[in-house]
Design an enzyme around this catalytic site. Structure first.
Site, PDB file in Angstrom:
ATOM      1  N   GLY A   1      25.656  36.496  52.434  1.00 21.95           N
ATOM      2  CA  GLY A   1      26.968  35.963  52.067  1.00 21.95           C
ATOM      3  C   GLY A   1      27.232  34.566  52.633  1.00 21.95           C
ATOM      4  O   GLY A   1      28.287  33.978  52.374  1.00 21.95           O
TER       5      GLY A   1
ATOM      6  N   THR B   1      25.920  31.581  51.910  1.00 24.80           N
ATOM      7  CA  THR B   1      26.063  30.550  50.874  1.00 24.80           C
ATOM      8  C   THR B   1      27.456  30.610  50.242  1.00 24.80           C
ATOM      9  O   THR B   1      28.156  29.587  50.109  1.00 24.80           O
ATOM     10  CB  THR B   1      24.997  30.775  49.765  1.00 24.80           C
ATOM     11  OG1 THR B   1      23.706  30.731  50.372  1.00 24.80           O
ATOM     12  CG2 THR B   1      25.101  29.753  48.662  1.00 24.80           C
TER      13      THR B   1
ATOM     14  N   ASP C   1      24.673  26.017  44.521  1.00 18.46           N
ATOM     15  CA  ASP C   1      23.561  25.069  44.730  1.00 18.46           C
ATOM     16  C   ASP C   1      22.984  24.677  43.372  1.00 18.46           C
ATOM     17  O   ASP C   1      23.347  25.252  42.340  1.00 18.46           O
ATOM     18  CB  ASP C   1      22.490  25.641  45.677  1.00 18.46           C
ATOM     19  CG  ASP C   1      21.912  26.956  45.173  1.00 18.46           C
ATOM     20  OD1 ASP C   1      21.867  27.169  43.948  1.00 18.46           O
ATOM     21  OD2 ASP C   1      21.507  27.777  46.020  1.00 18.46           O
TER      22      ASP C   1
ATOM     23  N   LYS D   1      23.371  22.358  48.463  1.00 22.00           N
ATOM     24  CA  LYS D   1      23.192  23.244  49.624  1.00 22.00           C
ATOM     25  C   LYS D   1      21.863  22.956  50.304  1.00 22.00           C
ATOM     26  O   LYS D   1      20.853  22.755  49.645  1.00 22.00           O
ATOM     27  CB  LYS D   1      23.229  24.696  49.145  1.00 22.00           C
ATOM     28  CG  LYS D   1      22.888  25.721  50.202  1.00 22.00           C
ATOM     29  CD  LYS D   1      22.939  27.150  49.639  1.00 22.00           C
ATOM     30  CE  LYS D   1      21.577  27.663  49.282  1.00 22.00           C
ATOM     31  NZ  LYS D   1      21.571  29.060  48.812  1.00 22.00           N
TER      32      LYS D   1
ATOM     33  N   GLU E   1       8.609  61.254  53.633  1.00 18.04           N
ATOM     34  CA  GLU E   1       7.807  60.895  52.457  1.00 18.04           C
ATOM     35  C   GLU E   1       8.478  61.446  51.210  1.00 18.04           C
ATOM     36  O   GLU E   1       9.113  62.499  51.237  1.00 18.04           O
ATOM     37  CB  GLU E   1       6.376  61.442  52.609  1.00 18.04           C
ATOM     38  CG  GLU E   1       5.588  60.661  53.644  1.00 18.04           C
ATOM     39  CD  GLU E   1       4.156  61.137  53.801  1.00 18.04           C
ATOM     40  OE1 GLU E   1       3.783  62.160  53.194  1.00 18.04           O
ATOM     41  OE2 GLU E   1       3.416  60.482  54.554  1.00 18.04           O
TER      42      GLU E   1
HETATM   43  C1  R5P Z   1      18.877  31.303  46.976  1.00 20.70           C
HETATM   44  O1  R5P Z   1      18.388  30.320  46.455  1.00 20.70           O
HETATM   45  C2  R5P Z   1      19.653  32.318  46.200  1.00 20.70           C
HETATM   46  O2  R5P Z   1      19.938  31.862  44.915  1.00 20.70           O
HETATM   47  C3  R5P Z   1      20.946  32.681  46.909  1.00 20.70           C
HETATM   48  O3  R5P Z   1      21.780  31.532  46.959  1.00 20.70           O
HETATM   49  C4  R5P Z   1      20.688  33.180  48.296  1.00 20.70           C
HETATM   50  O4  R5P Z   1      19.721  34.196  48.274  1.00 20.70           O
HETATM   51  C5  R5P Z   1      21.958  33.705  48.924  1.00 20.70           C
HETATM   52  O5  R5P Z   1      21.676  34.097  50.233  1.00 20.70           O
HETATM   53  P1  R5P Z   1      22.838  34.286  51.298  1.00 20.70           P
HETATM   54  O6  R5P Z   1      23.854  35.201  50.678  1.00 20.70           O
HETATM   55  O7  R5P Z   1      22.145  34.924  52.479  1.00 20.70           O
HETATM   56  O8  R5P Z   1      23.393  32.937  51.636  1.00 20.70           O
END
Ligand code: R5P
Length: 291
Positions: A216, A218, A161, A184, A36
């Site tokens: 990571g 994306t 995206d 994406k 805590e």
């Molecule tokens: C999602 O819409 C966010 O903008 C990021 O693209 C997402 O959180 C990235 O997550 P990760 O690194 O796990 O692919």
């Protein structure tokens, strides 16, 4: 005025103290054997304005923040501004399925209990600001990231995206280069599918920009696509670098040339500070403080 830097935002607090020319509040804190948290303020803050700086991630840091707020409130602070560089749980900003908690709202409401004002950086969706029951403001780290990328001679910016498209557009305009975005589809928490698309990135030094790098996945998919299309180098840049689940290895094995993040979450990749954008927003929303 005093600045109280929590354990998850020491770097931002120090930069803010320097930029606003206001002292850091002295504290003593520890963890009990059962883990805590304990905090005690060592300066007299009666009638003073206090800026509490603490990233609300991971869970433990949220409890630390609530205890700091409680201590500052009980010690008689005049105005409490809570600065949350990274607002954890912001991605659960609605009920995606019946029976879920709106996590962002739950956390925001608790923070609001002992705050007069809140400032956060690049929230995943702006509407989470409405979950606070006190005035809440956001600021953007894109300007600071773009300044860093310009020094790296980046000549193409990509959004992984559509959600990150405006961010990439703004960064590209500050750098003075072209931008584009990918489509994406998220399959699950760790898997994403990127629709192939011809990008004008051949022979270019590219930066992919997003608000968050979590696992990571994306970024790794986007790097592969860019390398396939002949990009000379690919850097990834984000505001909030969570880097969980082997993200670093995933990015490097996809061919990433550089990983850049801000200090909203302090990691080895925190090469850009968000203190300037926070200070600018604070000065705009608290005009009685002189720069
Ligand atoms: C999602 O819409 C966010 O903008 C990021 O693209 C997402 O959180 C990235 O997550 P990760 O690194 O796990 O692919």
């Amino acid at each position: 005025m005093y600045i109280l830097g929590g354990t998850s935002a020491k770097n931002v607090a120090e930069h803010l103290s320097h930029r606003l020319q206001q002292p850091l509040l002295h504290t003593t804190y520890k963890r009990f054997p059962d883990d805590e948290f304990y905090i005690r303020l060592l300066d007299d803050i009666t009638g003073q304005d206090v800026l509490i700086v603490q990233t609300a991630y991971p869970d433990q840091k949220i409890i630390e923040l609530l205890l700091m707020q409680e201590a500052v409130h009980d010690a008689g602070a005049k105005k409490i501004t809570v600065i949350v560089p990274y607002f954890g749980y912001s991605r659960q900003d609605k009920k995606f399925e019946e029976g879920e908690a709106i996590s962002a709202r739950a956390i925001a409401q608790h923070i609001s209990l002992r705050a007069d004002c809140v400032i956060t950086v690049d929230p995943h969706k702006e509407h989470i600001l409405k979950f606070f029951t006190v005035p809440a403001y956001s600021c953007s780290a894109v300007g600071s990231l773009a300044k860093h990328l310009r020094e790296k001679h980046i000549d193409f910016v990509l959004a992984p995206d559509k959600g990150a498209k405006e961010r990439a557009k703004e960064a590209a305009s500050l750098i003075g280069c072209q931008y584009d975005y990918l489509e994406k589809t998220r399959i699950d928490g760790t898997t994403v599918k990127i629709t192939p698309k011809t990008l004008n990135a051949s022979g270019k030094h590219v930066a992919i920009i997003d608000d968050i790098i979590s696992t990571g996945g994306t970024m790794a998919q986007s790097i592969r696509e860019l390398k396939k299309q002949g990009a000379k180098s690919v850097a990834v840049a984000c505001t909030h670098g969570l880097f969980v689940g082997g993200a670093k290895e995933k990015l490097l094995s996809a061919g990433c040339d550089e990983i850049i993040s801000t200090d909203t979450i302090e990691t080895e990749f925190s090469k850009v500070t968000v203190a300037d954008c926070i200070a600018d927003t604070f000065l705009k929303t608290a005009p009685y403080i002189k720069n």
